[in-house]
Design an enzyme around this catalytic site. Structure first.
Site, PDB file in Angstrom:
ATOM      1  N   GLY A  61       0.774  -1.247   0.000  1.00  0.00           N
ATOM      2  CA  GLY A  61       0.000   0.000   0.000  1.00  0.00           C
ATOM      3  C   GLY A  61       0.801   1.289   0.000  1.00  0.00           C
ATOM      4  CD  GLU A 116       1.468   0.905   7.763  1.00  0.00           C
ATOM      5  OE1 GLU A 116       0.947   0.884   6.629  1.00  0.00           O
ATOM      6  OE2 GLU A 116       1.372  -0.037   8.569  1.00  0.00           O
ATOM      7  CG  ASP A 137      -8.707   0.924  10.202  1.00  0.00           C
ATOM      8  OD1 ASP A 137      -9.389   1.965  10.224  1.00  0.00           O
ATOM      9  OD2 ASP A 137      -9.210  -0.211  10.191  1.00  0.00           O
ATOM     10  CG  PHE A 164     -12.530  -0.242   2.295  1.00  0.00           C
ATOM     11  CD1 PHE A 164     -11.614  -0.906   3.098  1.00  0.00           C
ATOM     12  CD2 PHE A 164     -12.439  -0.381   0.917  1.00  0.00           C
ATOM     13  CE1 PHE A 164     -10.615  -1.688   2.527  1.00  0.00           C
ATOM     14  CE2 PHE A 164     -11.448  -1.152   0.348  1.00  0.00           C
ATOM     15  CZ  PHE A 164     -10.525  -1.816   1.149  1.00  0.00           C
ATOM     16  CB  VAL A 165     -10.269   5.105   1.185  1.00  0.00           C
ATOM     17  CG1 VAL A 165     -11.235   6.041   1.893  1.00  0.00           C
ATOM     18  CG2 VAL A 165      -9.062   4.789   2.055  1.00  0.00           C
ATOM     19  CG  ASP A 205      -5.645  -3.933  -2.201  1.00  0.00           C
ATOM     20  OD1 ASP A 205      -5.349  -3.492  -1.080  1.00  0.00           O
ATOM     21  OD2 ASP A 205      -5.949  -5.122  -2.404  1.00  0.00           O
ATOM     22  NE  ARG A 241      -2.054  -3.388  -4.357  1.00  0.00           N
ATOM     23  CZ  ARG A 241      -2.142  -3.569  -3.032  1.00  0.00           C
ATOM     24  NH1 ARG A 241      -2.043  -2.537  -2.222  1.00  0.00           N
ATOM     25  NH2 ARG A 241      -2.324  -4.758  -2.532  1.00  0.00           N
TER      26      ARG A 241
END
Ligand code: 5GP
Length: 183
Positions: free
Chosen positions: A47, A102, A106, A155-156, A162, A168
């Site tokens: 990510g 990062e 979360d 959620f993004v 992804d 992505r």
């Protein structure tokens, strides 16, 4: 550009331009704070890939780049239980200034695991730079020295993040339409 992926979004939360602007600000801040130090950026795969690539170029002091990949349970949306290291850092970080990069913090479980394994290697300093911070979901409170944006509960995807390995390469951060997530 990215037309099909954009159509799957219910909303664009952070535009490409806003990301570029914020990354430049973070880069300037980090360049000042780490002047004269032995900076190592440790990106968490996959990510943080684009964030690290853009951020590193916004930093004007010498640095090293490394990556770590961890394995967690299950597919993307609910992943939080870290199982172990899939690919460790290649650099030895003892006596150097480690900045963990990062994509999103979360619950904080992933980051807390990472900080634990890095701390025993005795870096001179250990700080975190996260692109996104979803503070409302935090279970473990962790100090974040740098963060791009605080985001709400939803959620993004995009800019490295992804859904089932897709989205992505979206240049913005967006929220998926509910029907796409069930597909
Ligand atoms: P934590 O351990 O802090 O709960 O979760 C961190 C990891 O969960 C992130 O590195 C990321 O891989 C994943 N994650 C958490 N929220 C999201 C999200 O909104 N979108 C995506 N794509 N991944 C997320």
């Amino acid at each position: 550009m990215h037309h099909d992926m954009i159509q799957d979004l219910a909303e664009v939360l952070i535009t490409e331009e806003a990301i570029a602007h914020r990354v430049r600000e973070l880069g300037a801040e980090i360049s000042r704070d780490y002047c004269g130090k032995e900076l190592v950026l440790a990106g968490v795969l996959r990510g943080a890939l684009f964030f690290l690539a853009d951020l590193a170029r916004a930093i004007s002091i010498p640095l090293a780049i490394d990556f770590i990949s961890i394995s967690s349970y299950g597919p993307t949306t609910k992943a939080s239980g870290v199982v172990g290291i899939r690919k460790d850092l290649d650099e030895s970080i003892g006596g150097r200034d480690l900045l963990v990069i990062e994509d999103i913090v979360d619950t904080g479980l992933t980051l807390s695991y990472l900080l634990k394994i890095f701390r025993v290697r005795q870096p001179s300093s250990l700080q975190v730079c996260t692109f996104l911070d979803r503070k409302v979901r935090r279970i473990i409170d962790l100090p974040l020295a740098y963060r791009g944006f605080e985001i709400p509960e939803k959620f993004v995807v995009g800019y490295g993040l992804d859904y089932d390995q897709r989205y992505r390469n979206l240049p913005c951060i967006g929220i998926l339409k509910p029907e796409v997530m069930g597909r």
